[in-house]
Design a protein around this motif. Structure first.
Motif, PDB file in Angstrom:
ATOM      1  N   GLU A 165       0.815  -1.215   0.000  1.00  0.00           N
ATOM      2  CA  GLU A 165       0.000   0.000   0.000  1.00  0.00           C
ATOM      3  C   GLU A 165       0.851   1.268   0.000  1.00  0.00           C
ATOM      4  O   GLU A 165       0.354   2.353   0.270  1.00  0.00           O
TER       5      GLU A 165
ATOM      6  N   ASP B 269       3.014   3.827  -2.376  1.00  0.00           N
ATOM      7  CA  ASP B 269       2.974   4.157  -3.799  1.00  0.00           C
ATOM      8  C   ASP B 269       4.255   3.717  -4.503  1.00  0.00           C
ATOM      9  O   ASP B 269       5.259   3.390  -3.871  1.00  0.00           O
TER      10      ASP B 269
ATOM     11  N   ILE C 262      -5.661   6.463  -8.808  1.00  0.00           N
ATOM     12  CA  ILE C 262      -4.269   6.177  -8.493  1.00  0.00           C
ATOM     13  C   ILE C 262      -3.575   7.476  -8.099  1.00  0.00           C
ATOM     14  O   ILE C 262      -4.045   8.568  -8.447  1.00  0.00           O
TER      15      ILE C 262
ATOM     16  N   THR D  64      -0.061   9.230  -5.368  1.00  0.00           N
ATOM     17  CA  THR D  64       0.885   9.060  -4.275  1.00  0.00           C
ATOM     18  C   THR D  64       0.173   8.946  -2.938  1.00  0.00           C
ATOM     19  O   THR D  64      -0.956   9.410  -2.771  1.00  0.00           O
ATOM     20  N   ASN D  65       0.869   8.339  -1.966  1.00  0.00           N
ATOM     21  CA  ASN D  65       0.338   8.282  -0.607  1.00  0.00           C
ATOM     22  C   ASN D  65       0.099   9.686  -0.080  1.00  0.00           C
ATOM     23  O   ASN D  65       0.951  10.570  -0.215  1.00  0.00           O
TER      24      ASN D  65
ATOM     25  N   GLU E  96      -8.001   0.494  -1.404  1.00  0.00           N
ATOM     26  CA  GLU E  96      -6.706  -0.166  -1.223  1.00  0.00           C
ATOM     27  C   GLU E  96      -6.811  -1.508  -0.499  1.00  0.00           C
ATOM     28  O   GLU E  96      -6.345  -1.666   0.621  1.00  0.00           O
TER      29      GLU E  96
ATOM     30  N   THR F  58      -6.065   2.225  -5.713  1.00  0.00           N
ATOM     31  CA  THR F  58      -4.987   1.246  -5.753  1.00  0.00           C
ATOM     32  C   THR F  58      -3.664   1.891  -6.142  1.00  0.00           C
ATOM     33  O   THR F  58      -3.640   2.959  -6.775  1.00  0.00           O
ATOM     34  N   HIS F  59      -2.566   1.224  -5.744  1.00  0.00           N
ATOM     35  CA  HIS F  59      -1.235   1.586  -6.227  1.00  0.00           C
ATOM     36  C   HIS F  59      -0.742   0.572  -7.247  1.00  0.00           C
ATOM     37  O   HIS F  59       0.397   0.653  -7.700  1.00  0.00           O
TER      38      HIS F  59
ATOM     39  N   LEU G 120       2.615  10.412  -9.788  1.00  0.00           N
ATOM     40  CA  LEU G 120       2.970   9.009  -9.593  1.00  0.00           C
ATOM     41  C   LEU G 120       4.468   8.852  -9.391  1.00  0.00           C
ATOM     42  O   LEU G 120       5.241   9.607  -9.937  1.00  0.00           O
TER      43      LEU G 120
END
Length: 460
Positions: free
Chosen positions: A165, A167, A288, A290-291, A411, A441-442, A460
């Motif tokens: 989980e 990125d 999608i 980045t965290n 996620e 999702t990553h 990303l």
């Protein structure tokens, strides 16, 4: 070179619980980890990865009971990041999480400060230092726990599905750091993420019976063992620029629309800005990014769990209240334990149907179907005794039964295999409600395979 970890003839069996008979997870399991090596242990969900990690750290059977035999020799202290990060976080800020074990060990204040500074720099989350862990994304929580290991500096690091989980960029950064750290690393996963092949020194495949070891993750023998074990091999990663993004999609009849959305949390510099977003009935959209970029926050607003400061959320063309959004949306949290609270899995499945006042025979029929569709192995057991992946499948089955117009899967990467994740999505697709499905999702490959359109947030 001496082994950092040596396991000989390990066997373990949990005690019996109501609705869950005793079963043997390991029998005469043996393996060694060379000091300073990075090791990947691949095993299907439910095979015992988490149990093994907790045996190696002394938590099982000390806190669970069970019969353990065999010999474990460790060349130094061991640290672990749990599959579910919420089980390890309890302080009011990220910094306090990092310094707490150092203070408990009685280290001098100056050394504590130096170690904390270095830990945040190594994991690249200095910007989270004074944030509340409860406000962090799932990936950020995992990076925080890796920071704790950096500060405490154990010899053996055990990562239980920790990177799934995080990125893509963050995952590469963490693996690069781990490779250079000189520590002995054991990564437990149910997915053969292609990036691991560039970093791991040894590859283990555990099929529930034997443990096979390979020195080359690209070898024909390893690929054969993975395939025979029932794992999904990674294909070529799709070109991110070729993905069908939401910006290029025009929905003819969207069931949900977002316009000019703005939101910020109290005591936080985070602000969510979404000019436009839409979901269409019967279609699957992936988000999608980045965290910490706001994927879950956007989903909470769509599900009526948060109210935006500005902007509109339209359901079937009409601006509606958060309460109505909530009644029409099934939201599967990253952590399934936020949504499970009844004494048995069967009671969880029945609960929503009983609120709908359905006849008991109809409830029983629907529940039995859900058990079959989602592979709920022990429906009369307490959810707390089920594996993390089984709890995620139970969570999905509960909301599948409610047949809402919108389904959000936030996620669900850890704890279940890629195949099981896709089966969950397919089950919702075949629901009579024909819902709009949103997956966060990553996994770029999953997004490319399953989504009709993709919405990007952050870089990303």
């Amino acid at each position: 070179m001496p082994a950092a970890l040596s396991v000989k003839d390990l066997s373990f069996q949990y005690p019996s619980y109501p609705g869950l008979e005793s079963r043997s997870l390991f029998k005469d399991l043996s393996f060694d980890l060379e000091k300073g090596s990075m090791n990947l242990l691949l095993a299907l969900p439910g095979a015992g990865k988490t149990t093994l990690s907790r045996i190696l750290t002394g938590l099982v059977p000390a806190y669970t009971g069970g019969e353990l035999s065999g010999d474990i020799q460790e060349g130094g202290e061991t640290g672990i990041v749990f599959q579910n990060p919420d089980e390890q976080l309890f302080c009011s800020t990220a910094e306090k999480e990092v310094v707490f074990p150092l203070e408990a060990a009685g280290l001098p204040r100056e050394e504590i400060g130096h170690r904390a500074d270095a830990a945040f720099q190594k994991t690249g989350i200095e910007y989270l230092r004074f944030k509340k862990p409860i406000h962090l994304s799932g990936g950020e929580k995992r990076r925080l726990l890796i920071s704790v290991l950096c500060a405490t500096d154990p010899e053996l690091w055990i990562l239980d599905e920790t990177l799934e989980e995080i990125d893509i960029r963050g995952r590469e950064e963490i693996l690069s750091f781990l490779k250079k750290s000189g520590k002995t690393i054991l990564i437990l996963t149910a997915k053969m993420l292609d990036v691991y092949k560039k970093y791991a020194d040894n590859f283990f495949v555990y099929t529930g019976g034997s443990l096979l070891q390979f020195a080359d993750g690209s070898s024909r023998e390893f690929a054969y063992a993975v395939k025979e074990g029932g794992f999904c091999l990674d294909g070529d990663m799709p070109d991110e620029n070729a993905l069908k993004t939401l910006e290029s999609v025009t929905f003819e009849n969207p069931i949900l629309q977002v316009e000019g959305l703005r939101f910020s949390y109290p005591d936080s510099d985070f602000t969510l800005n979404v000019d436009s977003f839409a979901l269409e009935q019967g279609k699957t959209t992936a988000v999608i990014g980045t965290n910490g970029c706001g994927k879950s926050t956007l989903s909470h607003i769509i599900a009526g769990l948060l109210k935006p400061e500005a902007g509109k959320v339209l359901l079937e063309g009409k601006e509606v209240s958060a309460e109505k959004l909530n009644r029409n949306c099934s939201y599967l949290f990253q952590n399934p334990d936020y949504q499970l609270f009844l004494p048995t899995a069967r009671a969880e499945l029945e609960y929503g149907l009983k609120l709908q006042k359905l006849p008991q025979d109809q409830i029983e029929e629907k529940v039995q179907e859900a058990i079959k569709v989602f592979g709920i192995e022990h429906p009369d057991a307490p959810p707390v005794l089920m594996s993390y992946g089984q709890r995620k499948k139970l969570q999905a089955a509960i909301y599948w039964l409610l047949e809402k117009k919108i389904v959000i899967i936030d996620e669900a990467d850890s704890g279940i295999s890629s195949k099981e994740y896709r089966q969950i999505i397919d089950a919702f697709r075949q629901s009579p409600a024909d819902p709009a499905i949103l997956i966060i999702t990553h996994d770029i490959q999953l997004a490319a395979l399953e989504a009709d359109s993709i919405f990007r947030m952050g870089q990303l």
